[in-house]
Design an enzyme around this catalytic site. Structure first.
Site, short mmCIF file in Angstrom:
data_model
loop_
_atom_site.label_atom_id
_atom_site.label_comp_id
_atom_site.label_asym_id
_atom_site.label_seq_id
_atom_site.Cartn_x
_atom_site.Cartn_y
_atom_site.Cartn_z
N ASP A 154 51.71 32.78 42.52
CA ASP A 154 50.98 33.70 43.38
C ASP A 154 51.88 34.85 43.84
O ASP A 154 53.10 34.68 43.95
CB ASP A 154 50.44 32.92 44.59
CG ASP A 154 49.32 33.66 45.30
OD1 ASP A 154 48.84 34.69 44.77
OD2 ASP A 154 48.93 33.22 46.40
N ASN A 175 51.89 38.27 42.65
CA ASN A 175 52.21 39.40 41.76
C ASN A 175 51.74 40.72 42.36
O ASN A 175 52.43 41.73 42.31
CB ASN A 175 51.53 39.22 40.39
CG ASN A 175 52.08 38.06 39.61
OD1 ASN A 175 53.11 37.51 39.96
ND2 ASN A 175 51.39 37.67 38.56
N ARG A 231 51.09 41.46 45.56
CA ARG A 231 51.85 41.85 46.75
C ARG A 231 53.24 42.36 46.38
O ARG A 231 53.75 43.30 46.98
CB ARG A 231 51.94 40.66 47.72
CG ARG A 231 50.73 40.56 48.63
CD ARG A 231 50.62 39.22 49.29
NE ARG A 231 50.12 38.21 48.36
CZ ARG A 231 50.05 36.93 48.64
NH1 ARG A 231 50.46 36.48 49.81
NH2 ARG A 231 49.56 36.09 47.77
N ARG A 291 49.02 46.93 40.59
CA ARG A 291 49.04 45.46 40.56
C ARG A 291 49.49 44.94 39.19
O ARG A 291 50.19 43.93 39.11
CB ARG A 291 47.65 44.91 40.88
CG ARG A 291 47.21 45.12 42.32
CD ARG A 291 45.78 44.61 42.52
NE ARG A 291 45.67 43.21 42.13
CZ ARG A 291 46.04 42.18 42.88
NH1 ARG A 291 46.56 42.40 44.08
NH2 ARG A 291 45.91 40.96 42.44
N HIS A 350 52.00 41.80 37.53
CA HIS A 350 51.71 40.76 36.52
C HIS A 350 52.72 40.81 35.38
O HIS A 350 53.13 39.79 34.85
CB HIS A 350 50.29 40.94 35.98
CG HIS A 350 49.23 40.71 37.02
ND1 HIS A 350 49.26 39.63 37.89
CD2 HIS A 350 48.11 41.42 37.35
CE1 HIS A 350 48.21 39.69 38.70
NE2 HIS A 350 47.51 40.76 38.40
N TRP A 394 37.80 36.16 37.17
CA TRP A 394 36.94 37.18 36.53
C TRP A 394 36.40 38.17 37.54
O TRP A 394 35.94 39.25 37.19
CB TRP A 394 35.77 36.52 35.79
CG TRP A 394 36.19 35.61 34.68
CD1 TRP A 394 36.19 34.25 34.70
CD2 TRP A 394 36.67 35.98 33.38
NE1 TRP A 394 36.65 33.75 33.50
CE2 TRP A 394 36.95 34.80 32.67
CE3 TRP A 394 36.91 37.20 32.74
CZ2 TRP A 394 37.44 34.78 31.36
CZ3 TRP A 394 37.39 37.19 31.44
CH2 TRP A 394 37.65 36.00 30.76
N LEU A 413 60.24 20.52 26.01
CA LEU A 413 59.31 20.84 27.10
C LEU A 413 57.92 21.22 26.57
O LEU A 413 57.82 21.96 25.58
CB LEU A 413 59.88 22.03 27.88
CG LEU A 413 58.96 22.64 28.95
CD1 LEU A 413 58.96 21.78 30.20
CD2 LEU A 413 59.40 24.07 29.30
N ARG A 453 53.79 26.34 44.96
CA ARG A 453 53.01 27.57 45.09
C ARG A 453 53.90 28.63 45.72
O ARG A 453 54.51 28.39 46.77
CB ARG A 453 51.75 27.37 45.93
CG ARG A 453 50.94 28.67 46.02
CD ARG A 453 49.58 28.51 46.65
NE ARG A 453 48.82 29.75 46.49
CZ ARG A 453 47.51 29.82 46.33
NH1 ARG A 453 46.78 28.72 46.33
NH2 ARG A 453 46.91 30.98 46.19
N SER A 486 43.57 26.12 45.67
CA SER A 486 42.80 27.08 44.87
C SER A 486 42.25 26.51 43.57
O SER A 486 42.41 27.09 42.49
CB SER A 486 43.66 28.32 44.56
OG SER A 486 44.05 28.94 45.75
N GLU A 502 53.82 15.88 45.03
CA GLU A 502 54.52 16.46 46.18
C GLU A 502 54.27 17.96 46.17
O GLU A 502 54.34 18.60 45.11
CB GLU A 502 56.03 16.19 46.08
CG GLU A 502 56.39 14.73 46.20
CD GLU A 502 56.07 14.14 47.57
OE1 GLU A 502 56.17 14.88 48.57
OE2 GLU A 502 55.70 12.96 47.62
C1 FPP Z 1 48.37 35.61 41.22
O1 FPP Z 1 48.91 36.71 41.88
C2 FPP Z 1 48.65 35.71 39.81
C3 FPP Z 1 47.71 35.70 38.82
C4 FPP Z 1 46.28 35.52 39.06
C5 FPP Z 1 48.10 35.88 37.42
C6 FPP Z 1 49.30 35.09 37.04
C7 FPP Z 1 49.78 35.55 35.74
C8 FPP Z 1 51.07 35.71 35.45
C9 FPP Z 1 52.18 35.41 36.38
C10 FPP Z 1 51.49 36.13 34.11
C11 FPP Z 1 51.15 35.04 33.15
C12 FPP Z 1 51.77 35.19 31.89
C13 FPP Z 1 51.25 34.73 30.75
C14 FPP Z 1 52.07 34.73 29.56
C15 FPP Z 1 49.86 34.22 30.62
P1 FPP Z 1 47.91 37.70 42.60
O2 FPP Z 1 47.56 38.77 41.64
O3 FPP Z 1 46.75 36.95 43.16
O4 FPP Z 1 48.84 38.24 43.72
P2 FPP Z 1 48.39 38.67 45.18
O5 FPP Z 1 47.84 37.44 45.83
O6 FPP Z 1 49.66 39.14 45.79
O7 FPP Z 1 47.37 39.77 45.03
#
Ligand code: FPP
Length: 255
Positions: free
Chosen positions: A33, A35, A37, A46, A50, A82, A144, A201, A209, A220
């Site tokens: 979580d 990205n 912010r 935004r 990501h 979505w 892994l 998280r 969520s 844990e």
């Molecule tokens: C939540 O942050 C993040 C996501 C919904 C997307 C997570 C995806 C990635 C980290 C990249 C994944 C990479 C691959 C290869 C699939 P948010 O956008 O909800 O952040 P916010 O709560 O700060 O707005």
């Protein structure tokens, strides 16, 4: 109270060497979580968050592999995501393409097997293709398991698993009373993996969520304030160190 709920890297650089190699969590699940912010703080769009989040996925995959974790499950896109603006959804759907194009050599070198769970038939064709190719290319790797949750929702998974279990019962002319936890678990998308030992998280939110609702029954939980793009190897070690200091009782009592 606050310090107990949040665990921050306190600058201990040698934390990895202090970890007990015998008690590394077999399965770590992460809600990545923050990205958005992270990007906002830097006056970036935004999607830049990501993109940086994807780089963190690469780093943490390598860390988890080197630490001897068996399964790393990452929540990349939920069935609820979505609802985000079209442009952001499209970007998120292209990230796996970018990720596997650039990271496949490292995944092979690290002997990582890719698995993707979720409802894939509604994903764009290019996304479906790269995830199928990645699973196929890495299927004989024995290290892994990197398990992405993509268009995944925990409640939907429980419903699908229960439906499949009920079909199995009906085919054997059995009744709903014959439904067991084992039968439902057998139809979950994670049925070949152990349940997560540790759920992390990032970004300060303390909720689940709709992530792996069945499987985290005895996990844990570890919450960290850092946004996902800033999460590091050190932070992963810190989370594992905290896990190793917990006493897991699985509903029993201490002897
Ligand atoms: C939540 O942050 C993040 C996501 C919904 C997307 C997570 C995806 C990635 C980290 C990249 C994944 C990479 C691959 C290869 C699939 P948010 O956008 O909800 O952040 P916010 O709560 O700060 O707005």
């Amino acid at each position: 109270m606050f310090n107990k709920l949040f665990n921050n890297n306190n600058g201990n650089d040698d934390i990895e060497s202090q970890l007990s190699k015998e008690n590394i969590p077999k399965h770590i699940a992460i809600i990545m979580d923050g990205n958005g912010r992270w990007a906002n703080k830097r006056f970036l769009p935004r999607i830049a968050g990501h993109k940086e989040g994807m780089n963190t996925v690469k780093k943490i995959t390598t860390s988890a592999s080197k630490l001897g974790v068996e399964v790393l499950t990452l929540y990349a896109f939920s069935t609820e995501n979505w609802k985000r603006p079209d442009e952001e959804v499209q970007f998120l759907m292209k990230l796996p393409v970018d990720f596997f194009e650039t990271f496949m050599p490292d995944l092979m070198k690290e002997n990582v097997r890719v698995h993707v769970m979720g409802y894939h038939d509604v994903l764009p064709k290019h996304t479906q293709k790269v995830i199928t190719d990645a699973m196929d290319k890495t299927k004989n790797n024995t290290g892994l398991v990197l398990n992405f949750a993509l268009n995944y929702g925990g409640r939907a998974e429980i419903v699908s698993a229960t439906q499949a279990a009920m079909r199995e019962l009906l085919a054997q002319e059995l009744t709903p009373d014959d439904l067991t936890e084992e039968l439902i678990a057998k139809h979950l998308m994670t049925h070949t993996f152990p349940d997560p030992d540790l759920l992390i998280r990032t970004s300060g939110e303390m909720r689940v969520s709709n992530f792996m609702l069945w499987q985290i029954a005895y996990s844990e939980f570890y919450f960290v304030e850092k946004h996902w793009p800033d999460f590091s190897h050190q932070d992963l070690c810190e989370a594992i160190a905290t896990y190793q200091n917990r006493t897991r009782r699985f509903g029993g009592i201490l002897k």
